[in-house]
Structure formats: C-alpha cells, structure tokens
Design an enzyme around this catalytic site. Structure first.
Site, PDB file in Angstrom:
ATOM      1  CG  HIS A  16      -2.062   1.281   1.362  1.00  0.00           C
ATOM      2  ND1 HIS A  16      -2.935   1.380   0.350  1.00  0.00           N
ATOM      3  CD2 HIS A  16      -2.026   2.592   2.105  1.00  0.00           C
ATOM      4  CE1 HIS A  16      -3.734   2.425   0.718  1.00  0.00           C
ATOM      5  NE2 HIS A  16      -2.918   3.205   1.504  1.00  0.00           N
ATOM      6  CB  SER A  17       0.903   4.219   0.142  1.00  0.00           C
ATOM      7  OG  SER A  17       1.274   5.709  -0.145  1.00  0.00           O
ATOM      8  CG  MET A  18       7.065   3.405   1.349  1.00  0.00           C
ATOM      9  SD  MET A  18       7.819   4.363   2.577  1.00  0.00           S
ATOM     10  CE  MET A  18       9.403   3.040   3.017  1.00  0.00           C
ATOM     11  CB  SER A  31      -2.816  -0.773  -2.335  1.00  0.00           C
ATOM     12  OG  SER A  31      -3.799  -0.065  -1.699  1.00  0.00           O
TER      13      SER A  31
END
Length: 285
Positions: free
Chosen positions: A128-130, A156
């Site tokens: 997710h993200s990073m 994500s």
C-alpha cells in the site's frame, strides 16, 4: 533531514492508541475471548497466524510512516488457504532502534533475504502506497536473484515506480507535514495536535518520505508476474493514468480496480478488498 545511515532520534512513545503504532494482533480463542497470538517472525517479517497447510503466502507491506498494523483485520478475514506475512520497517515498534536504510532498494533487499527463508509455497505481495514500491523491489530482487518469484503483485494507492511522488514532503515544516497526513486520512487529526505525538510520529514519516523522494527504479526492472492495481476514487494524490503505467513494469497483464474512498480506502471496507485479492490468487476453490 535524515541522511545516509543516520537513525532518527525517536523519543519513548506515550501510551496513546494510534493505528500506525498498534500492538500485536488479537486472535479468537476457543472460549470466544480475545487474546494476543504469538507471532512467527524475523526482524523484518511477522506471521500473525501461521498456517502450514495454506496454499499460498501473502506478503503485505505498509505505507510511509506506517506499520503492519494497517493489516490488523486481515488475518481473520483471509481464508485458511492464505497465510499472511507482514513487513515491518526499521524505526517503529520493536525495530525503533534499527539502522535506517540508505534507500528503498536496501530496505527491500533486507526484507527479501528474510522472506526467502520463510517462503515454502507460492507467494504474492500486496503493497500500500510506499509499500507498493517496496513490494515491487522485493519481488524484483527475488526474481533477479533466481529465488521464488511472486505469482501476482498488488499495488495499492500508488502510481507506477517511475512516477515520483512530491519530492519535498520530508523537507516541509511540522505543520505542513501534519496537514498532508490529515489530508491523506491515515492519522487522526487530534493526535497530530498533541506535541508529544508529533515528536513520536513525524521523524518516521520524514524518514520514509526521504526514501521515496530519492528513489528511482531500474530501467530494466520488470516483474515477471501479473499486476493488479487498486485505487481509491477520491484519492487526489494518485491518478488513474499514473496507476495504469504499472503496465510498463511487468511482462504480465495489468488490471486496475477502483474502490470508493481516498488514500486509505482499504481501511473502509477491507472485506471487499480481500475478496478481490483472493479472486486473483492461484488457490483451489
């Protein structure tokens, strides 16, 4: 600003609940009471509920400033066929004093080394993200080292690796950084109004944002597996066009799935997201 291998100075955490610093995962015991389950773990990896009979292992990686508590509900929601493995980055929880990585490739290499010793079945990764960038690098490292490659990668709330985030987030003032976190929705505003919590949270967020600002993918770094990209429809920091560019970073197929919600859409309806993940995993019906 954090440079090189310098470890941010982390004060002792005040005893205040916060999503990104939460405690071990609760498990359901046979008498219905909630208990803490023991984790099978390495320095970087946690297995909240080991499942030796599972068909596939799913590695999940959190966002900048976050911890594996982002996936606190997943152990119960995933079916018995899937064993959950959670990544824990340096600088938080029981890794608060660990050396800060010099870059995302070094962070991913450390995770991959421990993951290689934990994998004994097919596996997939969800970042997710990073965590999407770190997970991409983990998969790429395993692939190029001739180790077990992921069967699928889930990205994500993150555009393709070559599309950089805002470069100066780690250099902004405390107030500006807090405003960014509030807009993203990952941290309660009342916590960021407390000086002792700012002192605890912001060094980690800055450290992770610096890693993102300095990151750039290898030109030949394509994953040899299908990629699924998830995006929140009101996530203003992630564009659909940028998400679709993940197709340039895989030799497999790409499908893009949109969910109602913002950057942390996955916390709003985790059961629906997990159904979409399970549908794409190579497990028997």
């Amino acid at each position: 600003m954090i440079s090189g291998n310098t470890v941010p100075a982390f004060p002792v955490a005040p005893m205040i609940p916060i999503r990104i610093w939460s405690s071990p995962f609760p498990c359901r015991s046979t008498n219905g009471r909630e208990e803490f389950c023991s984790m099978a773990e390495t320095r970087s990896l946690r297995r909240p509920r080991p499942r030796p009979e599972a068909e596939i292992q799913l590695l999940c990686l959190p966002h900048a400033g976050g911890s594996h508590s982002l996936y606190a509900t997943w152990a119960e929601l995933l079916p018995p066929e899937v064993e959950l493995i959670l990544a824990c980055y340096p600088g938080r929880l029981d890794r608060i004093g660990d050396p800060w990585p010099t870059g995302i490739p070094e962070l991913a290499e450390g995770i991959a080394a421990e993951l290689d010793g934990m994998l004994d079945r097919p596996w997939a990764a969800f970042g997710h993200s990073m965590g999407a960038v770190v997970g991409y690098e983990v998969g790429l490292h395993m692939q190029t080292a001739g180790k077990s490659s992921p069967s699928r990668f889930f990205a994500s709330a993150r555009e393709a690796p070559d599309r950089p985030p805002v470069r100066d987030l780690h250099l902004r003032t405390d107030d500006e950084l807090c405003a960014e976190l509030i807009e993203l929705g990952g941290t309660a505003p009342e916590l960021l109004r407390m000086p002792e919590m700012r002192e605890f949270i912001l060094p980690v967020v800055r450290g992770d944002y610096r890693l993102l600002a300095e990151y750039g993918p290898r030109a030949d770094g394509r994953l040899a597996c299908p990629v699924t990209a998830f995006i929140g429809t009101t996530d203003h920091g992630v564009s659909l066009k940028g998400v679709e560019c993940w197709s340039d970073w895989t030799t497999g197929s790409l499908d893009v799935v949109q969910f109602p919600g913002g950057h942390f859409y996955l916390s709003e309806n985790p059961a629906r997201l997990i159904r979409d993940v399970i549908d794409r995993l190579p497990i028997r019906e």
